[in-house]
Design a protein around this motif. Structure first.
Motif, PDB file in Angstrom:
ATOM      1  N   GLU A  11       0.857  -1.196   0.000  1.00  0.00           N
ATOM      2  CA  GLU A  11       0.000   0.000   0.000  1.00  0.00           C
ATOM      3  C   GLU A  11       0.889   1.241   0.000  1.00  0.00           C
ATOM      4  O   GLU A  11       1.860   1.307   0.751  1.00  0.00           O
ATOM      5  CB  GLU A  11      -0.894  -0.041   1.246  1.00  0.00           C
ATOM      6  CG  GLU A  11      -1.678   1.208   1.550  1.00  0.00           C
ATOM      7  CD  GLU A  11      -2.723   1.517   0.510  1.00  0.00           C
ATOM      8  OE1 GLU A  11      -2.517   2.468  -0.263  1.00  0.00           O
ATOM      9  OE2 GLU A  11      -3.738   0.791   0.466  1.00  0.00           O
ATOM     10  N   ASP A  12       0.565   2.217  -0.837  1.00  0.00           N
ATOM     11  CA  ASP A  12       1.418   3.400  -0.911  1.00  0.00           C
ATOM     12  C   ASP A  12       0.840   4.599  -0.158  1.00  0.00           C
ATOM     13  O   ASP A  12       1.531   5.583   0.053  1.00  0.00           O
ATOM     14  CB  ASP A  12       1.668   3.785  -2.379  1.00  0.00           C
ATOM     15  CG  ASP A  12       0.373   4.098  -3.102  1.00  0.00           C
ATOM     16  OD1 ASP A  12      -0.603   3.337  -2.916  1.00  0.00           O
ATOM     17  OD2 ASP A  12       0.309   5.083  -3.854  1.00  0.00           O
ATOM     18  N   ASP A  55      -2.992  -3.461  -2.489  1.00  0.00           N
ATOM     19  CA  ASP A  55      -3.645  -2.307  -3.105  1.00  0.00           C
ATOM     20  C   ASP A  55      -3.408  -2.397  -4.608  1.00  0.00           C
ATOM     21  O   ASP A  55      -2.341  -2.801  -5.044  1.00  0.00           O
ATOM     22  CB  ASP A  55      -2.999  -1.033  -2.521  1.00  0.00           C
ATOM     23  CG  ASP A  55      -3.554   0.240  -3.145  1.00  0.00           C
ATOM     24  OD1 ASP A  55      -4.734   0.254  -3.516  1.00  0.00           O
ATOM     25  OD2 ASP A  55      -2.790   1.219  -3.248  1.00  0.00           O
ATOM     26  N   GLY A  57      -3.737   0.224  -6.857  1.00  0.00           N
ATOM     27  CA  GLY A  57      -3.141   1.428  -7.421  1.00  0.00           C
ATOM     28  C   GLY A  57      -1.804   1.753  -6.763  1.00  0.00           C
ATOM     29  O   GLY A  57      -1.753   2.419  -5.747  1.00  0.00           O
TER      30      GLY A  57
HETATM   31 CA    CA Z   1      -2.765   3.360  -3.816  1.00  0.00          CA
END
Ligand code: CA
Length: 235
Positions: A11-12, A55, A57
């Motif tokens: 996850e970013d 995630d 994206g």
């Molecule tokens: Ca993301």
């Protein structure tokens, strides 16, 4: 000392990362974090997590690329977490081999339940050949007896037809997990069956009349609109 399950969170978004870390550590998981797809690759192969929360994206690649890569060599459970709410994206991720799909925003208890389910499935898959399930699946008043090939509600035989039983027992084998329409149809009617959700909907309506108190508000088998069905977690 107990052995903790290890969760890799890919996850970013910083605030979501913090949320995952807080919740998971408070619930006795070992937490690994990856910011990018590249980091995820290296942690997946070097640390062999018990479950991956992914995630879609990510800054350097689409999360589905990681999912595809993992599925080439491993059945480790992957739960896709995404802000994408399109049904098509969910179906795609599940058909690509994701074990589950959570849409943001989601609650803590939902997250923990999905993780437990994914880990339980991974363990169960090691214990016996798929499709040869025996024993009992129980959730409240609902019992699937895999040895007798019967479904009971409050101890009474629900009198399911052959296909209805196949459908319920398939959902039970993946208790708590969403199965896509396509997956269910291929499992029950074979790979050559043209995907036609209508036959599935008719069967499901009949099943609900037999097992649910109020078929319009099911307690046992839930519709994930546009995606598929999920049976309630076993007790
Ligand atoms: Ca993301």
């Amino acid at each position: 000392m107990d052995i903790r399950d290890r969760v890799l969170v890919v996850e970013d978004d910083k605030s979501i990362r913090n949320f995952f870390r807080t919740v998971l550590e408070a619930n006795n998981y070992d937490v690994l974090m990856a910011n990018t797809g590249t980091e995820a690759y290296s942690l997946v192969t070097s640390q062999c997590p018990d479950v991956v929360i992914l995630d879609l994206g990510l800054p350097d690649m689409d999360g589905t690329k990681i999912l595809k890569n993992i599925r080439e060599w491993s059945a480790m459970p992957v739960i896709v977490v995404s802000a994408r709410t399109h049904e098509r994206d969910k179906v795609e991720a599940l058909d690509m081999g994701a074990d589950d799909y959570i849409t943001k925003p989601f609650g803590t208890s939902e997250l923990l339940a999905r993780i437990r389910t994914a880990i339980r499935h991974a363990r169960a898959a090691h214990m016996g050949p798929d499709g040869m399930q025996t024993g009992i699946y129980r959730s409240g008043a609902l019992v699937i007896d895999y040895d007798k090939h019967r479904v009971y509600i409050n101890g009474e035989d629900a009198n399911l037809t052959q296909n209805e039983y196949k459908l319920v027992s398939l959902l039970g084998r993946y208790g708590g997990k969403v199965l896509t329409y396509d997956f269910i149809i291929k499992e029950i009617w074979g790979p050559n069956m043209k995907t036609d959700n209508r036959i599935l909907r008719v069967n499901m309506a009949n099943i609900r009349r037999k097992i649910e108190k109020n078929p319009a508000q099911p307690q046992f088998i839930f519709t994930e609109v546009g995606v598929g069905y999920r049976i309630v977690d076993p007790d």
